[in-house]
Scaffold this active site. Structure first.
Site, PDB file in Angstrom:
ATOM      1  N   HIS A 111      20.619 -35.836   0.369  1.00 51.81           N
ATOM      2  CA  HIS A 111      19.605 -36.196   1.358  1.00 51.81           C
ATOM      3  C   HIS A 111      18.211 -35.789   0.908  1.00 51.81           C
ATOM      4  O   HIS A 111      17.389 -35.408   1.737  1.00 51.81           O
ATOM      5  CB  HIS A 111      19.958 -35.558   2.705  1.00 51.81           C
ATOM      6  CG  HIS A 111      21.323 -35.949   3.177  1.00 51.81           C
ATOM      7  ND1 HIS A 111      21.631 -37.220   3.602  1.00 51.81           N
ATOM      8  CD2 HIS A 111      22.479 -35.242   3.240  1.00 51.81           C
ATOM      9  CE1 HIS A 111      22.917 -37.275   3.927  1.00 51.81           C
ATOM     10  NE2 HIS A 111      23.451 -36.083   3.712  1.00 51.81           N
ATOM     11  N   LYS A 156       7.238  -4.916  -1.945  1.00 54.09           N
ATOM     12  CA  LYS A 156       8.598  -4.574  -1.529  1.00 54.09           C
ATOM     13  C   LYS A 156       8.656  -4.309  -0.033  1.00 54.09           C
ATOM     14  O   LYS A 156       9.632  -4.619   0.628  1.00 54.09           O
ATOM     15  CB  LYS A 156       9.058  -3.322  -2.280  1.00 54.09           C
ATOM     16  CG  LYS A 156      10.446  -2.887  -1.934  1.00 54.09           C
ATOM     17  CD  LYS A 156      11.294  -2.814  -3.161  1.00 54.09           C
ATOM     18  CE  LYS A 156      12.765  -2.699  -2.861  1.00 54.09           C
ATOM     19  NZ  LYS A 156      13.461  -3.974  -3.009  1.00 54.09           N
ATOM     20  N   LYS A 181      15.731 -15.371  -5.904  1.00 62.44           N
ATOM     21  CA  LYS A 181      15.620 -14.378  -6.989  1.00 62.44           C
ATOM     22  C   LYS A 181      14.843 -14.981  -8.158  1.00 62.44           C
ATOM     23  O   LYS A 181      13.972 -14.340  -8.729  1.00 62.44           O
ATOM     24  CB  LYS A 181      17.012 -13.947  -7.489  1.00 62.44           C
ATOM     25  CG  LYS A 181      17.763 -12.988  -6.624  1.00 62.44           C
ATOM     26  CD  LYS A 181      17.339 -11.542  -6.727  1.00 62.44           C
ATOM     27  CE  LYS A 181      16.359 -11.118  -5.717  1.00 62.44           C
ATOM     28  NZ  LYS A 181      16.537 -11.117  -4.354  1.00 62.44           N
ATOM     29  N   ASN A 212      -3.352   2.965   5.264  1.00 61.05           N
ATOM     30  CA  ASN A 212      -2.476   1.787   5.207  1.00 61.05           C
ATOM     31  C   ASN A 212      -2.484   1.157   6.584  1.00 61.05           C
ATOM     32  O   ASN A 212      -2.483   1.871   7.575  1.00 61.05           O
ATOM     33  CB  ASN A 212      -1.023   2.180   4.924  1.00 61.05           C
ATOM     34  CG  ASN A 212      -0.825   2.613   3.498  1.00 61.05           C
ATOM     35  OD1 ASN A 212      -1.733   2.524   2.684  1.00 61.05           O
ATOM     36  ND2 ASN A 212       0.368   3.094   3.209  1.00 61.05           N
ATOM     37  N   GLY A 213      -2.414  -0.179   6.615  1.00 60.82           N
ATOM     38  CA  GLY A 213      -2.390  -0.852   7.902  1.00 60.82           C
ATOM     39  C   GLY A 213      -3.613  -1.735   8.041  1.00 60.82           C
ATOM     40  O   GLY A 213      -4.348  -1.962   7.077  1.00 60.82           O
ATOM     41  N   GLU A 260      19.862 -17.388  -1.974  1.00 59.34           N
ATOM     42  CA  GLU A 260      19.466 -16.096  -2.542  1.00 59.34           C
ATOM     43  C   GLU A 260      19.257 -16.206  -4.057  1.00 59.34           C
ATOM     44  O   GLU A 260      18.319 -15.622  -4.603  1.00 59.34           O
ATOM     45  CB  GLU A 260      20.521 -15.044  -2.186  1.00 59.34           C
ATOM     46  CG  GLU A 260      20.327 -13.667  -2.786  1.00 59.34           C
ATOM     47  CD  GLU A 260      18.996 -12.989  -2.445  1.00 59.34           C
ATOM     48  OE1 GLU A 260      18.262 -13.478  -1.582  1.00 59.34           O
ATOM     49  OE2 GLU A 260      18.700 -11.975  -3.097  1.00 59.34           O
ATOM     50  N   TRP A 293      -2.911  -2.965  -1.557  1.00 61.28           N
ATOM     51  CA  TRP A 293      -2.515  -4.378  -1.641  1.00 61.28           C
ATOM     52  C   TRP A 293      -3.533  -5.110  -0.786  1.00 61.28           C
ATOM     53  O   TRP A 293      -3.577  -4.946   0.436  1.00 61.28           O
ATOM     54  CB  TRP A 293      -1.102  -4.552  -1.083  1.00 61.28           C
ATOM     55  CG  TRP A 293      -0.465  -5.860  -1.381  1.00 61.28           C
ATOM     56  CD1 TRP A 293       0.261  -6.197  -2.500  1.00 61.28           C
ATOM     57  CD2 TRP A 293      -0.433  -7.022  -0.533  1.00 61.28           C
ATOM     58  NE1 TRP A 293       0.717  -7.482  -2.395  1.00 61.28           N
ATOM     59  CE2 TRP A 293       0.306  -8.016  -1.206  1.00 61.28           C
ATOM     60  CE3 TRP A 293      -0.971  -7.330   0.715  1.00 61.28           C
ATOM     61  CZ2 TRP A 293       0.532  -9.284  -0.674  1.00 61.28           C
ATOM     62  CZ3 TRP A 293      -0.756  -8.587   1.248  1.00 61.28           C
ATOM     63  CH2 TRP A 293      -0.012  -9.544   0.557  1.00 61.28           C
ATOM     64  N   GLU A 303      11.109 -15.415  -7.243  1.00 60.37           N
ATOM     65  CA  GLU A 303      10.381 -14.151  -7.081  1.00 60.37           C
ATOM     66  C   GLU A 303       9.936 -13.550  -8.402  1.00 60.37           C
ATOM     67  O   GLU A 303       8.811 -13.092  -8.528  1.00 60.37           O
ATOM     68  CB  GLU A 303      11.289 -13.095  -6.403  1.00 60.37           C
ATOM     69  CG  GLU A 303      11.473 -13.252  -4.935  1.00 60.37           C
ATOM     70  CD  GLU A 303      12.394 -12.166  -4.386  1.00 60.37           C
ATOM     71  OE1 GLU A 303      12.012 -11.481  -3.439  1.00 60.37           O
ATOM     72  OE2 GLU A 303      13.529 -11.995  -4.908  1.00 60.37           O
ATOM     73  N   CYS A 349       0.832  -1.189   0.000  1.00 58.87           N
ATOM     74  CA  CYS A 349       0.000   0.000   0.000  1.00 58.87           C
ATOM     75  C   CYS A 349       0.879   1.255   0.000  1.00 58.87           C
ATOM     76  O   CYS A 349       1.952   1.260   0.583  1.00 58.87           O
ATOM     77  CB  CYS A 349      -0.937   0.094   1.197  1.00 58.87           C
ATOM     78  SG  CYS A 349      -2.065  -1.274   1.351  1.00 58.87           S
ATOM     79  N   ARG A 407       6.117  -0.683  -3.960  1.00 58.49           N
ATOM     80  CA  ARG A 407       5.751  -1.250  -2.666  1.00 58.49           C
ATOM     81  C   ARG A 407       4.821  -2.443  -2.819  1.00 58.49           C
ATOM     82  O   ARG A 407       4.651  -3.230  -1.891  1.00 58.49           O
ATOM     83  CB  ARG A 407       5.056  -0.185  -1.802  1.00 58.49           C
ATOM     84  CG  ARG A 407       5.953   0.981  -1.476  1.00 58.49           C
ATOM     85  CD  ARG A 407       5.160   2.100  -0.830  1.00 58.49           C
ATOM     86  NE  ARG A 407       4.777   1.782   0.530  1.00 58.49           N
ATOM     87  CZ  ARG A 407       5.530   2.020   1.597  1.00 58.49           C
ATOM     88  NH1 ARG A 407       6.695   2.574   1.438  1.00 58.49           N
ATOM     89  NH2 ARG A 407       5.109   1.722   2.794  1.00 58.49           N
TER      90      ARG A 407
HETATM   91  C1  G6P Z   1       9.823  -8.603   0.828  1.00 64.87           C
HETATM   92  C2  G6P Z   1      10.620  -8.183  -0.387  1.00 64.87           C
HETATM   93  C3  G6P Z   1      12.002  -8.812  -0.339  1.00 64.87           C
HETATM   94  C4  G6P Z   1      12.691  -8.461   0.971  1.00 64.87           C
HETATM   95  C5  G6P Z   1      11.836  -8.825   2.188  1.00 64.87           C
HETATM   96  C6  G6P Z   1      12.395  -8.223   3.461  1.00 64.87           C
HETATM   97  O1  G6P Z   1       9.545  -9.948   0.767  1.00 64.87           O
HETATM   98  O2  G6P Z   1       9.955  -8.560  -1.570  1.00 64.87           O
HETATM   99  O3  G6P Z   1      12.789  -8.337  -1.425  1.00 64.87           O
HETATM  100  O4  G6P Z   1      13.906  -9.141   1.049  1.00 64.87           O
HETATM  101  O5  G6P Z   1      10.523  -8.292   2.032  1.00 64.87           O
HETATM  102  O6  G6P Z   1      12.316  -6.823   3.349  1.00 64.87           O
HETATM  103  P1  G6P Z   1      13.218  -5.809   4.122  1.00 64.87           P
HETATM  104  O7  G6P Z   1      12.773  -4.464   3.633  1.00 64.87           O
HETATM  105  O8  G6P Z   1      12.922  -5.997   5.581  1.00 64.87           O
HETATM  106  O9  G6P Z   1      14.629  -6.088   3.804  1.00 64.87           O
END
Ligand code: G6P
Length: 620
Positions: free
Chosen positions: A516, A615, A497, A101-102, A493, A75, A500, A2, A27
């Site tokens: 395993h 985000k 990626k 928001n919230g 990671e 969102w 995502e 949001c 966001r």
């Molecule tokens: C969301 C984002 C990720 C991020 C995670 C933690 O899932 O899509 O890219 O790593 O939040 O966010 P932060 O802002 O706490 O690093």
């Protein structure tokens, strides 16, 4: 999750609102809307599901002229992403509009009470109760007649807020009071930008860039009464408070795509520079250590620390895992890395010599914030490693280290991740030098760090080769990512990626664990990505690679320059510069970021705004 924008001044509000909403797109959202108000009390609302472009199209049909307005990207949490559920929501007989928001946790009981008072609800959201509740209090105050002028509106908002359980970033407009806008926050970020004869409101500083560099970060329980030419902030318990005006550190040029097709690619290529910015002024050659201005703990206090707890979510959690390896190796201080969502509800035995670092790009992640608050409540020093200046976690932590990586717009974190790795490595050096690490070792680490941005720039040279490899494998639906030691978190990671942004199933594992379980998945349509620059486990990982090849699995290998052995076995090889093991995560993640980027583009995915993701994850 949001986004909120607001404007009051002389401009046509919709221009700022629309651009601001676009800058908050990162966001995460699934519908958007805005309302404007003109001096005659005409209130126009336009909402659309899907992207801001859909809202912009509707606005072309109905141009709005008012010079006061608020906008929102939603969102969905309560109720699906429909036009009815999109914000703004109107209160009473359309006498006011809110964006929120919230989450209002007690919305159902408030809704029942408001329905009993004759209010009609048009949406399934929790937010709409706030709109009607404010109207309810306005009516009451009108009848009592003891609050007049602007104060009647402020009091109506304050009384409504006192009934809410949950979190809010809230902005309210009133049809019969176009000269004011009221903003309030509790647990959901909100900033006010101060212009000349105008004010801006936003969820973070990015919409303000290019409009003003004067920013006020509202704190929890603060309510702002905003007019075009004045700003008055009150706190629930402290009454009127003097607001601190800070300098916005985002420039409009930071948000420009330049010649890149996507923010993610731009941010991947920015990494040599973002690393330089993160490092700037923080390496002290004379003392062979790192320096941090904002830890707010003395060297003596830090020397007594006997355990470091790193907490985070998502990509930041992966950075924490690398941090564990490097801090323990350089400083011998035991490190634990916990998902913030787990830590917040656990009661681990933690003694008074433990400090907590919350790692978070946005500084707003709800679970990370809650974990930090829980540890703070127990009396532990809490520090933040954070990118967004003035964010909630940055404000609430006892001290911390900013990444200075610049705004990261792509939802999938790239440059913030490598800057997190760098801060953690500099912390390892710092803690090491407070203890046993020699002057000479400290100098050697500093030299390696100073060269790091150039090494990362060299690793970007693999881009064309990675694109070629991506085209070969982009139709596969399962990937394994394997690495050991420093390259194990990189495997996690890399897999995240890919998941995502390309929606391909991918799993990261320590290479030896593959036997395993995951090895059962291996077939000719399951590529394995091995991260295996030369280090002391290289031969062991080579054995794992052979096991995959023996079962017919395709192998893509990330190796150090000059490596000839792996090419004999692997189907595709990507070369990265040779660096010390503790710096490998910086150079090996680059081809993995690029691989996920190119695969996603080839599959036609929305790279910067992947489906279902946000985000800034501000709900639990
Ligand atoms: C969301 C984002 C990720 C991020 C995670 C933690 O899932 O899509 O890219 O790593 O939040 O966010 P932060 O802002 O706490 O690093």
């Amino acid at each position: 999750m949001c986004g909120i924008v607001g404007y009051i001044g002389q401009r046509t509000a919709v221009d700022f609102l629309l651009e601001g909403l676009r800058r908050l797109e990162y966001r995460g959202y699934d519908s958007a809307g805005l309302v404007t108000l003109d001096e005659n009390g005409r209130m126009d609302v336009v909402k659309a599901t899907g992207r801001i472009d859909a809202l912009a199209e509707k606005l072309e049909e109905t141009p709005l002229r008012g010079s006061v307005g608020i906008g929102h990207t939603r969102w969905a949490t309560h109720g699906p992403p429909t036009v009815e559920n999109a914000h703004p929501h109107l209160g009473g007989e359309n006498v006011l509009a809110i964006v929120h928001n919230g989450v209002v946790e007690n919305y159902q009981s408030l809704k029942d009470q408001l329905i009993d008072h004759g209010y009609h609800f048009r949406s399934a959201t929790d937010s709409e109760v706030i709109a009607h509740l404010i109207d309810f209090h306005l009516q009451q105050l009108g009848e009592q007649g003891d609050a007049t002028g602007d104060q009647r509106y402020v009091t109506a908002v304050e009384e409504s807020l006192s009934q809410l359980r949950g979190t809010y970033g809230l902005v309210v407009l009133f049809r019969d009071r176009p000269q004011i806008m009221i903003a309030a926050r509790l647990g959901s970020p909100l900033v006010v930008g101060i212009g000349s004869g105008e004010h801006f409101v936003a969820s973070d500083g990015s919409p303000l860039a290019g409009y003003t560099d004067k920013i006020v970060y509202l704190a929890d329980h603060q309510v702002a009464l905003i007019r075009a030419d004045s700003l008055k902030v009150t706190h629930r318990d402290e009454g009127h408070v003097k607001h601190r005006v800070e300098k916005l550190q985002i420039h409009a040029s930071n948000l420009d795509l330049e010649d890149y097709p996507h923010y993610m690619l731009k941010e991947i290529f920015e990494q040599p520079n973002s690393l330089r910015d993160t490092m700037r002024g923080r390496l002290c050659e004379d003392n062979a250590t790192a320096v941090f201005g904002g830890l707010n703990l003395t060297a003596q206090q830090l020397r007594q620390v006997n355990r470091i707890l790193l907490t985070a979510c998502g990509t930041s959690w992966h950075a924490g895992l690398v941090g564990e390896y490097v801090i323990e190796e350089m400083s011998r201080v035991p490190v634990e890395v916990e998902y913030a969502s787990e830590l917040r509800y656990r009661n681990p035995p933690v003694d008074h010599k433990t400090i907590l670092f919350a790692i978070t790009q946005s500084g707003e992640t709800a679970d990370t914030l809650a974990a930090l608050r829980e540890m703070k409540r127990k009396g532990h020093p809490t520090l933040a490693i954070c990118n967004v200046v003035g964010s909630t976690i940055a404000q609430e932590a006892d001290g911390g280290i900013y990444l200075h990586a610049g705004p990261e717009v792509g939802v999938a974190s790239t440059k913030a991740y490598t800057s997190q790795l760098l801060v953690l490595t500099m912390l390892a050096l710092y803690f090491g030098r407070l203890r046993h690490l020699s002057y000479e070792a400290g100098r050697r680490i500093i030299r390696a760090l100073q060269e790091l941005p150039d090494r990362v720039a060299e690793s970007l040279n693999c881009n064309d080769e990675v694109r070629r490899i991506a085209s070969k494998y982009c139709h596969e639906n399962n990937f394994l990512y394997l690495g050991r030691q420093y390259n194990f978190p990189t495997a996690l990671e890399g897999a995240l990626k890919l998941k995502e942004i390309s929606y391909i199933h991918a799993e990261g594992y320590p290479a030896a664990e593959m036997k395993h379980g995951p090895i059962a998945l291996v077939d000719e349509h399951t590529p394995s990505v091995f991260i295996m620059p030369r280090d002391f486990v290289y031969d062991k990982v080579m054995a794992n690679l052979e096991e995959i090849k023996a079962r017919g699995g395709p192998v893509i290998a990330i190796v150090g320059e000059g490596d000839t052995r792996v090419a004999e076995l692997a189907d595709d090889v990507i070369y990265v510069p040779n660096v010390e093991p503790f710096l490998q995560p910086f150079v090996t993640i680059v081809p993995l970021q690029l691989l996920s980027y190119h695969v996603a583009v080839m599959r036609g995915c929305d790279v910067d705004k992947p489906r279902n993701l946000a985000k800034s994850v501000t709900v639990e």
